[in-house]
Design a protein around this motif. Structure first.
Motif, PDB file in Angstrom:
ATOM      1  N   MET A  30       0.841  -1.202   0.000  1.00  0.00           N
ATOM      2  CA  MET A  30       0.000   0.000   0.000  1.00  0.00           C
ATOM      3  C   MET A  30       0.876   1.252   0.000  1.00  0.00           C
ATOM      4  O   MET A  30       0.400   2.351   0.335  1.00  0.00           O
ATOM      5  CB  MET A  30      -0.944  -0.009   1.198  1.00  0.00           C
ATOM      6  N   PHE A  56      -1.149   0.131  -3.997  1.00  0.00           N
ATOM      7  CA  PHE A  56      -2.574   0.423  -4.101  1.00  0.00           C
ATOM      8  C   PHE A  56      -3.153   0.466  -2.691  1.00  0.00           C
ATOM      9  O   PHE A  56      -3.114  -0.546  -1.977  1.00  0.00           O
ATOM     10  CB  PHE A  56      -3.294  -0.651  -4.931  1.00  0.00           C
ATOM     11  N   ASN A  58      -5.943   0.103  -0.730  1.00  0.00           N
ATOM     12  CA  ASN A  58      -7.221  -0.543  -1.036  1.00  0.00           C
ATOM     13  C   ASN A  58      -8.335  -0.060  -0.106  1.00  0.00           C
ATOM     14  O   ASN A  58      -8.348  -0.414   1.076  1.00  0.00           O
ATOM     15  CB  ASN A  58      -7.038  -2.060  -0.888  1.00  0.00           C
ATOM     16  N   THR A  60     -11.277  -0.974   0.313  1.00  0.00           N
ATOM     17  CA  THR A  60     -12.236  -1.957   0.861  1.00  0.00           C
ATOM     18  C   THR A  60     -11.689  -2.705   2.078  1.00  0.00           C
ATOM     19  O   THR A  60     -12.421  -3.460   2.703  1.00  0.00           O
ATOM     20  CB  THR A  60     -12.715  -2.972  -0.211  1.00  0.00           C
ATOM     21  N   GLN A  61     -10.407  -2.516   2.407  1.00  0.00           N
ATOM     22  CA  GLN A  61      -9.893  -3.249   3.562  1.00  0.00           C
ATOM     23  C   GLN A  61      -9.749  -2.383   4.810  1.00  0.00           C
ATOM     24  O   GLN A  61      -9.262  -2.848   5.831  1.00  0.00           O
ATOM     25  CB  GLN A  61      -8.568  -3.944   3.229  1.00  0.00           C
ATOM     26  N   VAL A  95      -8.470   3.238  -8.217  1.00  0.00           N
ATOM     27  CA  VAL A  95      -9.576   2.487  -7.612  1.00  0.00           C
ATOM     28  C   VAL A  95     -10.493   1.965  -8.721  1.00  0.00           C
ATOM     29  O   VAL A  95     -10.944   0.813  -8.691  1.00  0.00           O
ATOM     30  CB  VAL A  95     -10.372   3.368  -6.608  1.00  0.00           C
ATOM     31  N   MET A  98      -9.159  -1.137 -10.390  1.00  0.00           N
ATOM     32  CA  MET A  98      -9.284  -2.353  -9.572  1.00  0.00           C
ATOM     33  C   MET A  98     -10.745  -2.771  -9.414  1.00  0.00           C
ATOM     34  O   MET A  98     -11.061  -3.954  -9.339  1.00  0.00           O
ATOM     35  CB  MET A  98      -8.672  -2.123  -8.182  1.00  0.00           C
ATOM     36  N   TYR A  99     -11.619  -1.762  -9.289  1.00  0.00           N
ATOM     37  CA  TYR A  99     -13.040  -2.056  -9.028  1.00  0.00           C
ATOM     38  C   TYR A  99     -13.910  -1.298 -10.035  1.00  0.00           C
ATOM     39  O   TYR A  99     -14.572  -0.309  -9.671  1.00  0.00           O
ATOM     40  CB  TYR A  99     -13.411  -1.631  -7.592  1.00  0.00           C
ATOM     41  N   ILE A 103     -17.065  -0.062  -5.417  1.00  0.00           N
ATOM     42  CA  ILE A 103     -16.546  -0.834  -4.276  1.00  0.00           C
ATOM     43  C   ILE A 103     -17.654  -1.391  -3.380  1.00  0.00           C
ATOM     44  O   ILE A 103     -17.377  -1.941  -2.325  1.00  0.00           O
ATOM     45  CB  ILE A 103     -15.547  -0.003  -3.434  1.00  0.00           C
ATOM     46  N   GLY A 129     -11.883  -7.357   2.503  1.00  0.00           N
ATOM     47  CA  GLY A 129     -11.215  -6.386   1.633  1.00  0.00           C
ATOM     48  C   GLY A 129      -9.874  -6.901   1.128  1.00  0.00           C
ATOM     49  O   GLY A 129      -9.537  -6.731  -0.048  1.00  0.00           O
ATOM     50  N   VAL A 133      -9.133  -7.418  -2.906  1.00  0.00           N
ATOM     51  CA  VAL A 133      -8.050  -6.800  -3.675  1.00  0.00           C
ATOM     52  C   VAL A 133      -7.030  -7.845  -4.131  1.00  0.00           C
ATOM     53  O   VAL A 133      -6.554  -7.811  -5.270  1.00  0.00           O
ATOM     54  CB  VAL A 133      -7.378  -5.644  -2.892  1.00  0.00           C
TER      55      VAL A 133
END
Ligand code: AMP
Length: 282
Positions: A30, A56, A58, A60-61, A95, A98-99, A103, A129, A133
């Protein structure tokens, strides 16, 4: 070092490398890189031909939106450090990359027991999350070898579960935790510690060392309580101090003197949450 922002372009490049029998090593991060991250890159260089690092953060985590907002960003320095270390590729997705569907309403994983304990219990949704990812990153990079740090011990177990779940033959390597001279485990979050808290932070390492030196067969609760008191005296708000079986993370209350034990700690100093762990038996 080549920087890719698009998964499709990265995939094409790696496919070509693979067709030339190049072995691909992957180090997901990250960012806000430190020597712990770079140790993963160096380990990857020993085993593979092409080292792919990703940065990245993330969304969502993060179960705590404030933690996400305040997550350090030192991209220029990160790129410089990766270049100096000789990483071949940096994957820097957005983001949306990736998504693409957003999200929300993402897939869920049945992590069972692993998600009910320790980080799973104290950070609800965190490992969902991580799986969301990591499943995307793994499919984009399709590495031969994946390198992750022991510092995030439970995360290593979750990602090994995920590799099996995805039926990926990727080799998983856990890399030992890199520490500052005073024992504090290197972490991107350390840079958020005010000076006075930074001085207190190595107490976590000292507690782990204390447990390692004093563990004996029999009940472990008093050793655990000693560790907790020590941290609380220093001003930590302790989420957990746990002694668990190194292979399953099942808690051990009464040690048989044989089973490998890992001690794990999570505690806040102010608003910064620190985690660390140590194998405390041979
Ligand atoms: P992060 O950027 O915190 O998501 O970490 C990326 C990777 O670096 C994860 O596999 C971490 O476990 C690993 N890592 C973080 N801190 C350390 C450390 N002090 N020593 C070794 N690996 C680490």
């Amino acid at each position: 070092m080549i920087i890719f922002k698009q998964a499709a372009a990265l995939g094409r490049y790696l496919e070509k490398q693979r067709s030339m029998q190049q072995k691909i090593g992957f180090i997901p991060t990250m960012g806000a890189l430190h020597q712990g991250h770079l140790a993963l890159v160096k380990e990857a260089q020993k085993h593979t031909d092409i080292t792919v690092c990703s940065i990245f953060v993330n969304p969502t985590q993060f179960n705590d939106p404030n933690d996400f907002k305040k997550y350090p960003n030192t991209l220029d320095k990160d790129i410089h450090q990766l270049e100096q270390t000789g990483a071949h590729i940096l994957f820097l997705p957005s983001v949306h990359e990736m998504y693409p569907q957003g999200i929300h309403h993402l897939e869920q994983y049945d992590l069972g027991y692993l998600e009910t304990i320790l980080e799973g219990a104290y950070r609800p949704g965190h490992f969902q999350g991580v799986c969301q990812v990591m499943s995307r990153l793994l499919q984009m990079v399709n590495p031969d070898d994946l390198f992750m740090g022991q510092k995030d011990y439970q995360q290593c177990m979750v990602v090994q579960w995920l590799l099996k779940h995805l039926s990926m033959p990727t080799r998983f390597e856990t890399v030992a935790t890199r520490r500052e001279a005073d024992g504090l485990a290197m972490s991107s979050r350390n840079m958020r510690l005010p000076e006075a808290d930074r001085k207190k932070a190595p107490a976590i390492y000292q507690v782990l060392e204390h447990i390692r030196r004093h563990i004996t067969a029999g009940p472990l609760s008093s050793l655990q309580q000693e560790g907790r008191s020590l941290l609380e005296k220093e001003g930590f708000k302790v989420d957990y101090i746990s002694m668990a079986a190194a292979d399953s993370l099942a808690p051990i209350d009464n040690w048989d003197g044989k089973e490998p034990v890992i001690a794990l700690v999570a505690a806040f100093l102010g608003e910064v949450r620190l985690i660390d762990n140590m194998q405390v038996t041979k």
